[in-house]
Design a protein around this motif. Structure first.
Motif, PDB file in Angstrom:
ATOM      1  N   THR A   1       0.906  -1.328   0.040  1.00 40.34           N
ATOM      2  CA  THR A   1      -0.148   0.035  -0.018  1.00 40.34           C
ATOM      3  C   THR A   1       0.951   1.175  -0.034  1.00 40.34           C
ATOM      4  O   THR A   1       1.855   1.227   0.749  1.00 40.34           O
ATOM      5  CB  THR A   1      -0.936   0.039   1.364  1.00 40.34           C
ATOM      6  OG1 THR A   1      -1.812  -1.147   1.174  1.00 40.34           O
ATOM      7  CG2 THR A   1      -1.767   1.278   1.160  1.00 40.34           C
TER       8      THR A   1
ATOM      9  N   ASP B   1      -5.769  -0.293   2.650  1.00 40.69           N
ATOM     10  CA  ASP B   1      -5.806  -1.922   3.065  1.00 40.69           C
ATOM     11  C   ASP B   1      -5.054  -1.929   4.280  1.00 40.69           C
ATOM     12  O   ASP B   1      -4.512  -1.099   4.857  1.00 40.69           O
ATOM     13  CB  ASP B   1      -4.830  -2.727   1.983  1.00 40.69           C
ATOM     14  CG  ASP B   1      -4.978  -4.204   2.148  1.00 40.69           C
ATOM     15  OD1 ASP B   1      -5.899  -4.649   2.979  1.00 40.69           O
ATOM     16  OD2 ASP B   1      -4.364  -5.026   1.356  1.00 40.69           O
TER      17      ASP B   1
ATOM     18  N   GLU C   1      -7.611  -2.529  -9.206  1.00 38.95           N
ATOM     19  CA  GLU C   1      -7.012  -1.802  -7.753  1.00 38.95           C
ATOM     20  C   GLU C   1      -6.340  -0.611  -8.059  1.00 38.95           C
ATOM     21  O   GLU C   1      -6.393   0.362  -7.329  1.00 38.95           O
ATOM     22  CB  GLU C   1      -6.047  -2.944  -7.391  1.00 38.95           C
ATOM     23  CG  GLU C   1      -4.952  -3.080  -8.110  1.00 38.95           C
ATOM     24  CD  GLU C   1      -3.759  -3.762  -7.155  1.00 38.95           C
ATOM     25  OE1 GLU C   1      -3.175  -3.150  -6.445  1.00 38.95           O
ATOM     26  OE2 GLU C   1      -3.323  -4.997  -7.486  1.00 38.95           O
TER      27      GLU C   1
ATOM     28  N   THR D   1      -6.959  -7.924  -4.813  1.00 42.92           N
ATOM     29  CA  THR D   1      -5.894  -7.328  -3.926  1.00 42.92           C
ATOM     30  C   THR D   1      -6.450  -6.937  -2.465  1.00 42.92           C
ATOM     31  O   THR D   1      -5.658  -7.417  -1.601  1.00 42.92           O
ATOM     32  CB  THR D   1      -5.318  -6.035  -4.836  1.00 42.92           C
ATOM     33  OG1 THR D   1      -4.895  -6.202  -5.977  1.00 42.92           O
ATOM     34  CG2 THR D   1      -4.121  -5.678  -3.926  1.00 42.92           C
ATOM     35  N   ALA D   2      -7.354  -6.365  -2.479  1.00 43.27           N
ATOM     36  CA  ALA D   2      -7.801  -5.734  -0.969  1.00 43.27           C
ATOM     37  C   ALA D   2      -9.099  -5.510  -0.794  1.00 43.27           C
ATOM     38  O   ALA D   2      -9.859  -5.165  -1.550  1.00 43.27           O
ATOM     39  CB  ALA D   2      -6.867  -4.235  -0.782  1.00 43.27           C
TER      40      ALA D   2
ATOM     41  N   PRO E   1     -10.180  -4.304   2.801  1.00 41.82           N
ATOM     42  CA  PRO E   1      -9.840  -3.709   4.284  1.00 41.82           C
ATOM     43  C   PRO E   1     -10.929  -4.019   5.377  1.00 41.82           C
ATOM     44  O   PRO E   1     -10.812  -4.599   6.553  1.00 41.82           O
ATOM     45  CB  PRO E   1      -9.058  -2.518   4.323  1.00 41.82           C
ATOM     46  CG  PRO E   1      -9.969  -2.097   3.122  1.00 41.82           C
ATOM     47  CD  PRO E   1      -9.836  -3.057   2.067  1.00 41.82           C
TER      48      PRO E   1
ATOM     49  N   ARG F   1      -9.530 -11.146  -2.708  1.00 43.00           N
ATOM     50  CA  ARG F   1      -8.756 -10.087  -1.944  1.00 43.00           C
ATOM     51  C   ARG F   1      -9.240 -10.199  -0.542  1.00 43.00           C
ATOM     52  O   ARG F   1      -8.323  -9.559   0.404  1.00 43.00           O
ATOM     53  CB  ARG F   1      -9.575  -8.863  -2.392  1.00 43.00           C
ATOM     54  CG  ARG F   1     -11.115  -8.937  -2.445  1.00 43.00           C
ATOM     55  CD  ARG F   1     -11.704  -7.568  -3.420  1.00 43.00           C
ATOM     56  NE  ARG F   1     -13.089  -7.827  -3.238  1.00 43.00           N
ATOM     57  CZ  ARG F   1     -13.792  -7.391  -4.444  1.00 43.00           C
ATOM     58  NH1 ARG F   1     -13.180  -6.588  -5.309  1.00 43.00           N
ATOM     59  NH2 ARG F   1     -14.718  -7.300  -4.539  1.00 43.00           N
TER      60      ARG F   1
ATOM     61  N   ARG G   1      -5.896 -11.814   1.197  1.00 42.92           N
ATOM     62  CA  ARG G   1      -4.621 -10.925   1.249  1.00 42.92           C
ATOM     63  C   ARG G   1      -4.993  -9.797   2.435  1.00 42.92           C
ATOM     64  O   ARG G   1      -3.910  -9.601   3.206  1.00 42.92           O
ATOM     65  CB  ARG G   1      -4.422 -10.117  -0.050  1.00 42.92           C
ATOM     66  CG  ARG G   1      -4.029 -10.874  -1.172  1.00 42.92           C
ATOM     67  CD  ARG G   1      -4.199 -10.714  -2.687  1.00 42.92           C
ATOM     68  NE  ARG G   1      -3.425 -11.423  -3.491  1.00 42.92           N
ATOM     69  CZ  ARG G   1      -4.083 -12.506  -4.138  1.00 42.92           C
ATOM     70  NH1 ARG G   1      -5.200 -13.187  -3.528  1.00 42.92           N
ATOM     71  NH2 ARG G   1      -3.412 -13.146  -4.785  1.00 42.92           N
ATOM     72  N   SER G   2      -6.070  -9.074   2.507  1.00 42.23           N
ATOM     73  CA  SER G   2      -6.158  -8.223   3.679  1.00 42.23           C
ATOM     74  C   SER G   2      -6.298  -8.955   5.062  1.00 42.23           C
ATOM     75  O   SER G   2      -5.702  -8.583   6.004  1.00 42.23           O
ATOM     76  CB  SER G   2      -7.496  -7.342   3.432  1.00 42.23           C
ATOM     77  OG  SER G   2      -7.713  -6.545   2.331  1.00 42.23           O
TER      78      SER G   2
END
Length: 308
Positions: A3, A14, A113, A136-137, A139, A171, A174-175
């Motif tokens: 990030t 994220d 992203e 990817t993310a 959060p 995603r 990953r987060s």
């Protein structure tokens, strides 16, 4: 990709940008809102937030909207099909326009992203909250997962969380990796060979499905994201469920005090059989309820409130 450095910023791309202390503060504020919110208590009345969702969403979009309205915010919901982005306007110019109208926070979900990342490096006039970026993310999903575990277990140190399913395109994985690791939680991965991610396996080890179930304190099933795959992955839903679905028999393999989670949307009879979805050990719908309070805390942070 890490990030961008956002020191002192209220943007949220994220969870890797948040320290353990910041994560704990968000959890504390979520608990505050869960315990203390009541109808009529809306400290941010007269302030504006916009939800810009460029991908389909039910849980995340409505969870944010409920959270926003509980805080007293005025909510603008963006529709790509009838917006100027359909005419070629950039997301930057759209957000900048919203800011000029008085919007302070933009909650954005996008299939790419980089579309959200680029906003973080420019002066849009809005605080940006990522509501899901490509593969990817995500959060706030990781935060509500953490909150659900904390409410159930209390001390989370030493727990093992098995994330099972479409690892490559998730995603959520990953987060969660960034978040859970900061609390001393061990993450293990499992799923079909065609859905493995060998880069992520450098961080969290891969186990066979049944071994992962036996080791885990939390079994987190993941949706098969068919929209992100080019190839055919399995012949039928029944085949996938037979090999990688959480059935009643597999539930019995779990530790006696282990719980089931799923970020959603879930497919009954694919990742989880119908009778397990609402089993007493399932936290699936509790996760959704907890998401409102987590998102209240994240919005409060974006607006400069809370104990900061």
């Amino acid at each position: 990709m890490a990030t961008p450095q956002l020191a002192g910023s209220s943007h949220l791309f994220d969870t890797d940008q948040l320290s353990k202390w910041e994560l704990e503060e968000i959890l504390e504020r979520a608990a505050y809102w869960e315990q203390n919110w009541r109808p009529g208590l809306g400290p941010y009345q007269g302030r504006f937030v916009a939800n810009l969702f460029f991908e389909p969403s039910t849980r995340t979009r409505f969870s944010f909207e409920v959270a926003e309205k509980k805080l007293g915010l005025e909510v603008l919901n963006f529709s790509e099909e009838v917006s100027s982005t359909a005419k070629g306007e950039s997301i930057y110019d759209t957000v900048k326009t919203l800011a000029s109208l008085g919007v302070e926070v933009a909650v954005i979900r996008h299939r790419e992203e980089k579309a959200i990342r680029e906003l973080l490096t420019r002066d849009t006039g809005c605080t940006i909250i990522n509501a899901g970026a490509g593969k990817t993310a995500h959060p706030t999903q990781a935060l509500l997962d953490l909150y659900t575990m904390k409410k159930h277990f209390g001390d989370m140190t030493g727990l093992t969380v098995a994330m099972v399913g479409d690892i490559r395109h998730s995603r959520v994985v990953r987060s969660n990796l960034w978040t859970l690791g900061k609390f001393g939680i061990r993450v293990i991965l499992s799923g079909p060979d065609s859905m493995r991610d060998f880069e992520l396996e450098k961080i969290a080890p891969y186990y066979s499905f049944e071994e992962a179930i036996r080791q885990a304190d939390v079994v987190m099933m993941l949706r098969v994201q068919l929209e992100r795959h080019d190839e055919k992955l399995f012949s039928s839903a029944e085949e996938y469920c037979k090999n990688y679905g959480l059935t009643g028999d597999r539930l019995q393999m779990m530790k006696p005090n282990a719980i089931l989670m799923h970020p959603g949307p879930f497919n009954r009879g694919v990742e989880v059989v119908a009778e397990v979805v609402e089993h007493p050990r399932s936290k699936i719908f509790e996760q959704k309820a907890n998401g409102v309070f987590i998102r209240m805390a994240v919005l409060e942070r974006a607006l400069g409130g809370g104990r900061r």
